[in-house]
Design an enzyme around this catalytic site. Sequence first.
Site, short mmCIF file in Angstrom:
data_model
loop_
_atom_site.label_atom_id
_atom_site.label_comp_id
_atom_site.label_asym_id
_atom_site.label_seq_id
_atom_site.Cartn_x
_atom_site.Cartn_y
_atom_site.Cartn_z
N LYS A 109 63.84 66.94 59.67
CA LYS A 109 65.29 67.34 59.02
C LYS A 109 65.50 68.67 58.43
O LYS A 109 64.28 69.17 57.92
CB LYS A 109 65.75 66.33 58.10
CG LYS A 109 67.70 66.46 57.97
CD LYS A 109 68.04 65.55 59.16
CE LYS A 109 69.61 65.38 59.22
NZ LYS A 109 69.98 64.46 59.78
P1 NAD Z 1 80.66 67.21 60.02
O1 NAD Z 1 80.41 68.33 59.33
O2 NAD Z 1 80.97 67.34 61.50
O3 NAD Z 1 81.89 66.30 59.43
C1 NAD Z 1 81.69 66.08 57.95
C2 NAD Z 1 82.93 65.37 57.62
O4 NAD Z 1 82.73 64.86 56.24
C3 NAD Z 1 84.23 66.61 57.55
O5 NAD Z 1 85.30 65.83 58.11
C4 NAD Z 1 84.45 66.81 56.10
O6 NAD Z 1 85.70 67.19 55.68
C5 NAD Z 1 84.13 65.37 55.43
N1 NAD Z 1 83.68 65.53 53.87
C6 NAD Z 1 82.75 66.37 53.48
N2 NAD Z 1 82.95 66.20 52.14
C7 NAD Z 1 83.64 65.01 51.74
C8 NAD Z 1 84.19 64.23 50.77
N3 NAD Z 1 83.61 64.80 49.69
N4 NAD Z 1 84.96 63.06 51.03
C9 NAD Z 1 85.48 62.76 52.11
N5 NAD Z 1 84.88 63.37 53.34
C10 NAD Z 1 84.11 64.45 53.15
O7 NAD Z 1 79.33 66.15 59.84
P2 NAD Z 1 78.88 65.07 60.89
O8 NAD Z 1 77.79 65.66 61.76
O9 NAD Z 1 80.28 64.17 61.38
O10 NAD Z 1 78.12 64.37 59.98
C11 NAD Z 1 78.59 63.29 58.97
C12 NAD Z 1 77.37 62.22 58.44
O11 NAD Z 1 77.04 61.64 59.47
C13 NAD Z 1 76.46 62.89 57.73
O12 NAD Z 1 75.82 61.97 56.66
C14 NAD Z 1 75.23 63.11 58.76
O13 NAD Z 1 74.12 63.14 58.31
C15 NAD Z 1 75.37 62.01 59.57
N6 NAD Z 1 75.11 62.02 60.97
C16 NAD Z 1 75.35 62.75 61.75
C17 NAD Z 1 74.99 62.81 63.27
C18 NAD Z 1 75.42 63.74 64.42
O14 NAD Z 1 75.23 63.45 65.38
N7 NAD Z 1 76.32 64.76 63.84
C19 NAD Z 1 74.05 61.72 63.61
C20 NAD Z 1 73.77 60.79 62.60
C21 NAD Z 1 74.11 60.80 61.48
#
Ligand code: NAD
Length: 417
Positions: A109
């Site tokens: 990561k």
């Molecule tokens: P992203 O940046 O696209 O979206 C993050 C979202 O969380 C946004 O809508 C943001 O406004 C919201 N957010 C941030 N702080 C917040 C808070 N305090 N309260 C409520 N909402 C809040 O990120 P993502 O890629 O969607 O990742 C989200 C989660 O999923 C992370 O934990 C990431 O590690 C995990 N994840 C992502 C992927 C991927 O393919 N992108 C894969 C596996 C896991």
Amino acid sequence: MAEPRDDMTPFEAVTFFFDAVADQVGLDDQTHAVLAGTYREIRVQIALRRDNGSVETLYGYRVQHNGARGPYKGGVRYHPHADLEEVRALAALMTWKTALVDVPFGGAKGGISVDPTSLSMTERERMTRRFMGQVSYIVGVNRDIMAPDMNTNAQTMAWMMDAYGQRVGHTPAIVTGKPVALGGSLGREAATGRGVVMVLDELMRDDNRQPSEQTLAIQGFGNVGSWTARLASEQGYRIVAVSDVGGAITSSAGLDIEHLVAHARESGSVVDFPGSEPLDPDELLTLDVDVLIPAALGEVITKSNADRVRARYIIEAANNPTTPVADRMLADAGVTIVPDILANAGGVTVSYFEWTQNIQQFSWDESRVNDELGRHMRSAYRQVRDYADAQGCDLRHSAFAIAVQRVADAAHLRGYV
Ligand code: NAD
């Protein structure tokens, strides 16, 4: 079994879940020590020239946890809280996740400690290129492959691929989650959310529950949260609350997700969506719904709110959303938790397909991507559920036991231990 502590760091929390299965899997002390630690951790300085000519000193991280089953693999996040400890925890989760869904990768990561909302597009690009330049000595198509995570996306991957290519020549397979025009895979953008919904469907089928009778609350409306919402609503689930960093909204009749996606794209947030009511963001986690889906930050379900969670199921779309103390409280309360290493593994699974397509210089159509994703996700879910039923343990324990066994077997075969 050891008791979890309240004040565990993210890496201590992941290590706690790993330790909990070590005896059951029969890890000897030497193997335990190898799998508990990380292989390589680097911190790089990024001197970022701002648009106004000043230079800001930022720090970025890349942690490679374990490579017994293949090249290190994992996303890169831009967030003020990204630090070595958090990145280390997320790298370990990637090792267990890739093993669980049986894709031939290890775990890694990365992150940059920065508030991305403070950066212009050109500043983001300069920062991304600098970071890739600094870590380019330890990544590689057969060594370590990066992908998007919080606040990074296909455009970020395009800059990374270009920066790496300037050093070593055109190398699309150095990152996944790229734009399709640069060798990205069809279906990658939706893949994590699609995997979440596939696992949810399997769980509901096993428990004889109809999607149309289930209410969902989703925290986070970025890549993972919005795609989860879209695909779940297509399957007939009723999404009654969502939130993002700007606030939370609710509608007991169910939110119109297609229009909400357009509203969030235009306005920058889910708040003020016509037909919805505002909701206290903290209350979203304790709403009276069937399924709670954290899809934003880590450590949001903790000792301080776990006793108020009313959902029957929690699907961990985010990484590390439940602390070990909360996990224990929820298990005692009979809540079924689908752990992050299973629930959100769809992203890395399609990243594997993307990497494969790049290496073969061949592209798959989207239905093939989604079919193969379904095969991996359903098979992993089935194995986790069957092991849990056979051993009388919860799904997290089962998922970790299966994953740790696979990594230990690979480490032994290679002669690491
Ligand atoms: P992203 O940046 O696209 O979206 C993050 C979202 O969380 C946004 O809508 C943001 O406004 C919201 N957010 C941030 N702080 C917040 C808070 N305090 N309260 C409520 N909402 C809040 O990120 P993502 O890629 O969607 O990742 C989200 C989660 O999923 C992370 O934990 C990431 O590690 C995990 N994840 C992502 C992927 C991927 O393919 N992108 C894969 C596996 C896991």
